[in-house]
Design a protein around this motif. Structure first.
Motif, PDB file in Angstrom:
ATOM      1  N   ASP A  16       0.884  -1.262  -0.030  1.00 55.75           N
ATOM      2  CA  ASP A  16      -0.152  -0.034   0.005  1.00 55.75           C
ATOM      3  C   ASP A  16       0.930   1.232  -0.036  1.00 55.75           C
ATOM      4  O   ASP A  16       0.220   2.336   0.029  1.00 55.75           O
ATOM      5  CB  ASP A  16      -1.055   0.086   1.218  1.00 55.75           C
ATOM      6  CG  ASP A  16      -2.139  -1.112   1.400  1.00 55.75           C
ATOM      7  OD1 ASP A  16      -2.482  -1.344   0.126  1.00 55.75           O
ATOM      8  OD2 ASP A  16      -2.100  -1.846   2.080  1.00 55.75           O
ATOM      9  N   PHE A  17       2.270   0.997  -0.078  1.00 52.95           N
ATOM     10  CA  PHE A  17       2.990   2.265   0.350  1.00 52.95           C
ATOM     11  C   PHE A  17       4.286   2.027  -0.795  1.00 52.95           C
ATOM     12  O   PHE A  17       4.841   1.168  -0.914  1.00 52.95           O
ATOM     13  CB  PHE A  17       3.767   2.241   1.546  1.00 52.95           C
ATOM     14  CG  PHE A  17       2.426   2.412   2.831  1.00 52.95           C
ATOM     15  CD1 PHE A  17       2.010   3.549   3.372  1.00 52.95           C
ATOM     16  CD2 PHE A  17       2.022   1.318   3.210  1.00 52.95           C
ATOM     17  CE1 PHE A  17       1.176   3.740   4.256  1.00 52.95           C
ATOM     18  CE2 PHE A  17       1.044   1.310   4.133  1.00 52.95           C
ATOM     19  CZ  PHE A  17       0.562   2.550   4.554  1.00 52.95           C
ATOM     20  N   ASP A  18       4.441   3.255  -1.248  1.00 53.23           N
ATOM     21  CA  ASP A  18       5.732   3.503  -1.920  1.00 53.23           C
ATOM     22  C   ASP A  18       6.877   4.216  -1.088  1.00 53.23           C
ATOM     23  O   ASP A  18       6.765   5.412  -0.624  1.00 53.23           O
ATOM     24  CB  ASP A  18       5.591   4.396  -3.150  1.00 53.23           C
ATOM     25  CG  ASP A  18       6.787   4.827  -4.099  1.00 53.23           C
ATOM     26  OD1 ASP A  18       7.849   3.953  -3.697  1.00 53.23           O
ATOM     27  OD2 ASP A  18       6.859   5.711  -4.875  1.00 53.23           O
ATOM     28  N   ILE A  19       7.765   3.412  -0.806  1.00 50.45           N
ATOM     29  CA  ILE A  19       8.783   3.652   0.304  1.00 50.45           C
ATOM     30  C   ILE A  19       9.957   4.278   0.031  1.00 50.45           C
ATOM     31  O   ILE A  19      10.656   3.689  -0.848  1.00 50.45           O
ATOM     32  CB  ILE A  19       8.954   2.552   1.373  1.00 50.45           C
ATOM     33  CG1 ILE A  19       7.539   2.097   2.020  1.00 50.45           C
ATOM     34  CG2 ILE A  19       9.703   2.825   2.417  1.00 50.45           C
ATOM     35  CD1 ILE A  19       7.719   0.473   2.345  1.00 50.45           C
ATOM     36  N   SER A  20      10.608   5.381   0.670  1.00 51.65           N
ATOM     37  CA  SER A  20      11.826   5.711   0.305  1.00 51.65           C
ATOM     38  C   SER A  20      12.585   6.101   1.520  1.00 51.65           C
ATOM     39  O   SER A  20      12.026   6.389   2.608  1.00 51.65           O
ATOM     40  CB  SER A  20      11.906   6.762  -0.665  1.00 51.65           C
ATOM     41  OG  SER A  20      11.222   8.111   0.026  1.00 51.65           O
ATOM     42  N   TYR A  21      14.045   5.957   1.670  1.00 51.24           N
ATOM     43  CA  TYR A  21      14.524   6.233   2.801  1.00 51.24           C
ATOM     44  C   TYR A  21      15.686   7.546   2.938  1.00 51.24           C
ATOM     45  O   TYR A  21      16.245   7.553   1.728  1.00 51.24           O
ATOM     46  CB  TYR A  21      15.318   5.124   3.315  1.00 51.24           C
ATOM     47  CG  TYR A  21      14.733   3.920   3.611  1.00 51.24           C
ATOM     48  CD1 TYR A  21      14.458   3.672   4.792  1.00 51.24           C
ATOM     49  CD2 TYR A  21      14.111   3.183   2.573  1.00 51.24           C
ATOM     50  CE1 TYR A  21      13.497   2.564   5.104  1.00 51.24           C
ATOM     51  CE2 TYR A  21      13.299   1.862   2.907  1.00 51.24           C
ATOM     52  CZ  TYR A  21      13.158   1.594   4.180  1.00 51.24           C
ATOM     53  OH  TYR A  21      12.328   0.547   4.604  1.00 51.24           O
ATOM     54  N   THR A  22      15.818   8.241   3.755  1.00 56.52           N
ATOM     55  CA  THR A  22      16.556   9.346   3.910  1.00 56.52           C
ATOM     56  C   THR A  22      16.662  10.049   5.125  1.00 56.52           C
ATOM     57  O   THR A  22      16.230   9.533   5.943  1.00 56.52           O
ATOM     58  CB  THR A  22      16.016  10.588   2.958  1.00 56.52           C
ATOM     59  OG1 THR A  22      17.131  11.706   2.593  1.00 56.52           O
ATOM     60  CG2 THR A  22      14.832  11.103   3.488  1.00 56.52           C
ATOM     61  N   LEU A  23      17.634  11.176   5.302  1.00 55.22           N
ATOM     62  CA  LEU A  23      17.579  11.748   6.760  1.00 55.22           C
ATOM     63  C   LEU A  23      16.402  12.311   7.059  1.00 55.22           C
ATOM     64  O   LEU A  23      15.300  12.536   6.250  1.00 55.22           O
ATOM     65  CB  LEU A  23      18.597  12.772   6.484  1.00 55.22           C
ATOM     66  CG  LEU A  23      19.980  12.357   6.124  1.00 55.22           C
ATOM     67  CD1 LEU A  23      20.798  13.773   5.883  1.00 55.22           C
ATOM     68  CD2 LEU A  23      20.749  11.532   7.237  1.00 55.22           C
ATOM     69  N   PRO A  24      16.281  12.349   8.348  1.00 54.86           N
ATOM     70  CA  PRO A  24      15.014  13.005   8.934  1.00 54.86           C
ATOM     71  C   PRO A  24      14.614  14.424   8.653  1.00 54.86           C
ATOM     72  O   PRO A  24      13.407  14.616   8.284  1.00 54.86           O
ATOM     73  CB  PRO A  24      15.269  13.250  10.571  1.00 54.86           C
ATOM     74  CG  PRO A  24      16.249  11.961  10.764  1.00 54.86           C
ATOM     75  CD  PRO A  24      17.078  11.758   9.669  1.00 54.86           C
ATOM     76  N   SER A  25      15.828  15.213   8.350  1.00 54.68           N
ATOM     77  CA  SER A  25      15.543  16.490   8.127  1.00 54.68           C
ATOM     78  C   SER A  25      14.902  16.669   6.540  1.00 54.68           C
ATOM     79  O   SER A  25      14.006  17.467   6.029  1.00 54.68           O
ATOM     80  CB  SER A  25      16.746  17.514   7.858  1.00 54.68           C
ATOM     81  OG  SER A  25      17.764  16.765   7.460  1.00 54.68           O
TER      82      SER A  25
END
Length: 270
Positions: A16-25
């Protein structure tokens, strides 16, 4: 993120989601720009991005020393005049400024820098380190201050570093069957099961070059994952103090997503 990466195939929540990863900011920037609908954002970002709702009961918080948010100094804390800031977490930057302004002595000079302790301290008295660099620092070589521990010492409240937020406009279209708060709460719960924690420690210890026991103790002793009443009190206090000293704009009242009260036009799928 446990269920999104290791979920039960009978439920397949990740589809159900298109996920990506990065820094919190960078998560916060993506929400502000509308390129993401949900993000785990620094608590400070909520004061700067309009139109967000908080997914209830899930947080990255601490009720004791957090270990991964450190002020590292080459001089005693009371002699610090210049501070290099790792800006990957807006909240930790604001917390640093609040701690100095209210309890450790104001009038500091702040400079944004990459999170390299040697480079930071080459031209500054102290540096703010966040995340893996903080966990790996040799604290015997420096004067160090754990920011969560210092906050708790002065306020008696937990400190909330981050939480999940969703853009309100993204809640207008989609499947009423998707209960977002439950999805993220259950993922948190499943990730905190002993077998999950053991797997995380095995996978991440070699990546971080620290022991499995250190990873596990960090996840179980230093991080608190509930956005409970004490955390909400601490969060509101942080917003109040940060606004008072000009570290953040005045934060809006906390708005939470409550799937039980949403009709079919207000629940979102991604």
């Amino acid at each position: 993120m446990w269920d999104f990466e290791h979920g039960d195939p009978r439920h397949e929540v990740a589809r159900d989601f298109d996920i990506s990863y990065t820094l919190p900011s960078a998560c916060a920037r993506a929400l502000a720009e509308g390129t993401a609908d949900i993000g785990i954002i620094p608590a400070a970002a909520y004061a700067e991005i309009p139109g967000l709702q908080i997914l209830p009961e899930v947080a990255i918080a601490s009720r004791r020393a957090v270990r991964s948010i450190l002020l590292v100094s080459k001089v005693p804390i009371e002699k610090i005049r210049t501070v290099a800031l790792d800006t990957s977490s807006l909240t930790s930057v604001a917390l640093t400024k609040v701690l100095f302004a209210k309890w450790l002595g104001g009038g500091k000079t702040y400079t944004a820098m990459a999170p390299d302790v040697e480079g930071m301290l080459a031209g500054n008295d102290a540096g703010l380190l966040i995340g893996d660099p903080a966990l790996k620092i040799d604290r015997a070589r420096y004067h160090t201050l754990d920011l969560a521990e210092e906050w708790i010492r002065h306020t008696g409240k937990p400190f909330v570093f981050a939480f999940w937020a969703v853009r309100r406009v993204a809640l207008r279209e989609t499947a009423p069957s998707l209960d977002l708060p439950s999805v993220f709460q259950l993922s948190r719960d499943h990730g905190l099961e002993p077998s999950s924690l053991n797997q995380i420690a095995r996978e991440w210890a070699p990546r971080l070059d620290i022991s499995e026991s250190s990873v596990k103790s960090y996840l179980t002793q230093n991080i608190h994952y509930q956005l409970d009443a004490g955390c909400l009190e601490g969060l509101r206090m942080f917003y109040q103090y940060a606004a008072q000293i000009g570290a953040l704009p005045a934060a809006p009242e906390l708005q939470f997503m409550d799937a039980a009260k949403l009709d079919s036009t207000q629940v979102v799928s991604f």
